[in-house]
Write an enzyme that holds these catalytic residues in place. Structure first.
Site, PDB file in Angstrom:
ATOM      1  N   TYR A 128       6.161  -9.672   7.112  1.00 34.93           N
ATOM      2  CA  TYR A 128       6.284  -8.455   7.346  1.00 34.93           C
ATOM      3  C   TYR A 128       6.639  -8.050   8.671  1.00 34.93           C
ATOM      4  CZ  TYR A 128       3.334  -7.785   3.122  1.00 34.93           C
ATOM      5  OH  TYR A 128       2.913  -7.736   1.904  1.00 34.93           O
ATOM      6  N   ASP A 171       0.929  -1.238   0.018  1.00 38.57           N
ATOM      7  CA  ASP A 171      -0.094  -0.014   0.050  1.00 38.57           C
ATOM      8  C   ASP A 171       0.903   1.271   0.035  1.00 38.57           C
ATOM      9  OD1 ASP A 171      -2.305  -1.173  -0.207  1.00 38.57           O
ATOM     10  OD2 ASP A 171      -2.973  -0.920   2.239  1.00 38.57           O
TER      11      ASP A 171
END
Lengths: 252, 252
Positions: A109, A51
């Protein structure tokens, strides 16, 4: 020839990975540099979208080219053409059936919080500030419920149309070092925007708004409304992407 | 009333601390915010200048005001008026004879290198890249010669007009952690631009271009031409400023 790229970027000034009509994206920036370098119109495929504002320690992508540039030389050649907030860590030849997205086996992540009474200019680009005390042991206890194979519909973005919401999380670790709290999650895949509500949910656990055991209920309830809020993109970083039989050079 | 500020800034987009006719500076940015807050034309005095691009974990400054705002409230009030790359960590009342520059007893600076084959977008704003191996033990051995009271004319910028070039360095430590090498120096004062040629000199030692003992000769020789080069500003950070009898709140 199919070429793999390992790419690091500071997401701050990018509208994410994926090409879009308006806004500067990592994918477009790479394709523009490849066009300059080879003269070809090259499509770069990433392991997945990140994103707007999300960072990558090592995103992986691939592309096909007719260029005679040796595959391992693309990194250096591209870096001269790329802006300072996106650089290629390594380039290497791939087998023709390698696909950065479909061949990916695991991803890691990291979401980073920092504790401070004020915004810290030297930290704030890469971490989300939290005020007040949080109980890291409770966060870790809550994180345990995220590990394993579950239907993670509770962390699914409301605008996502994905059908299969079952994923396997190999680990979810919460660590504190000085004023930084990190949540590291490794999984076989992630739903769009999955890590940011995980971070929000575990933050609520740390703040005492949720009991650690509630994370189990949230997952079983499969409702996004039960989970914590989606934390801001700037605290999120794609750390690593794993492929079977493909060994990347160690970088740092 | 005299007020002390502890200030953190990301030096990347500042032309240094000190006000200048053209260019965005930290001092001017603070004075503009104080003008908005109090309506007064306030002069902010820093503990010392930092160059264009140099960061501060905690710069110290003071100013005088007739405002009735409680001194400890200035931090929060100013932060709402300041851009995200400079924020006030704390504010507190000072004795009338406190002076951020003349009362300062010690300062600590950190210079950071990172080892990488390519520029790393997530590190490069705060550290200077070095390629190839360096011997950190040798750097530390060279750093030992910097400790103590010496005439540091060898590290004096050529455009400096300062007469007294004797300073005391309490310690100069070189550390390596993962791909980061830091040089931390604490002294009773620093010549203008002194830490950057120290970093350059110790880098040459680490690379084997200078023997560790040469650092002693360089200091004794008092010639800037003998020392290593002045390393780029972005790797330098003012970490802390110390005053006698003034205790600052703990901040990260």
């Amino acid at each position: 020839m199919r070429v793999i790229l390992g790419i690091q970027y500071n997401g701050k000034d990018f509208c994410g990975w994926q090409i879009q009509p308006n806004g500067r994206t990592v994918q477009q920036t790479l394709e523009d540099a490849l066009k300059k370098l080879t003269g070809e119109n090259i499509s770069v495929q990433g392991s997945g979208r990140t994103d707007s504002g999300v960072h990558a320690l090592c995103q992986v992508a691939h592309f096909d080219t007719k260029s005679t540039i040796p595959p391992q030389k693309f990194a250096c050649a591209l870096n001269g053409l790329l802006p300072s907030d996106v650089q290629v860590l390594f380039s290497m030849q791939a087998k023709d059936d390698f696909h950065s997205r479909f061949s990916a086996k695991k991803k890691t992540y990291v979401y980073t919080f920092y504790q401070s009474e004020v915004n810290l200019p030297l930290t704030d680009d890469y971490a989300q500030r939290i005020v007040g005390k949080v109980d890291v042991d409770k966060m870790q206890a809550g994180a345990k419920y995220i590990e394993g194979t579950h239907d993670f519909k509770c962390f699914l973005a409301s605008n996502s149309s994905v059908k299969d919401t079952v994923r396997t999380v190999y680990y979810c670790k919460v660590k504190k070092k000085n004023n930084l709290i990190t949540i590291e999650v490794r999984g076989n895949g992630f739903l769009y925007n999955m890590v940011r509500p995980i971070a929000g949910t575990l933050l609520y656990v740390g703040e005492g708004r949720f009991a650690p055991e509630k994370v189990k209920d949230i997952i079983e309830g499969k409702s996004r409304l039960d989970a914590g809020k989606t934390m801001p993109a700037k605290g999120l970083m794609l750390k690593k992407v794993y492929y079977k039989g493909v060994k990347f050079p160690k970088i740092y």
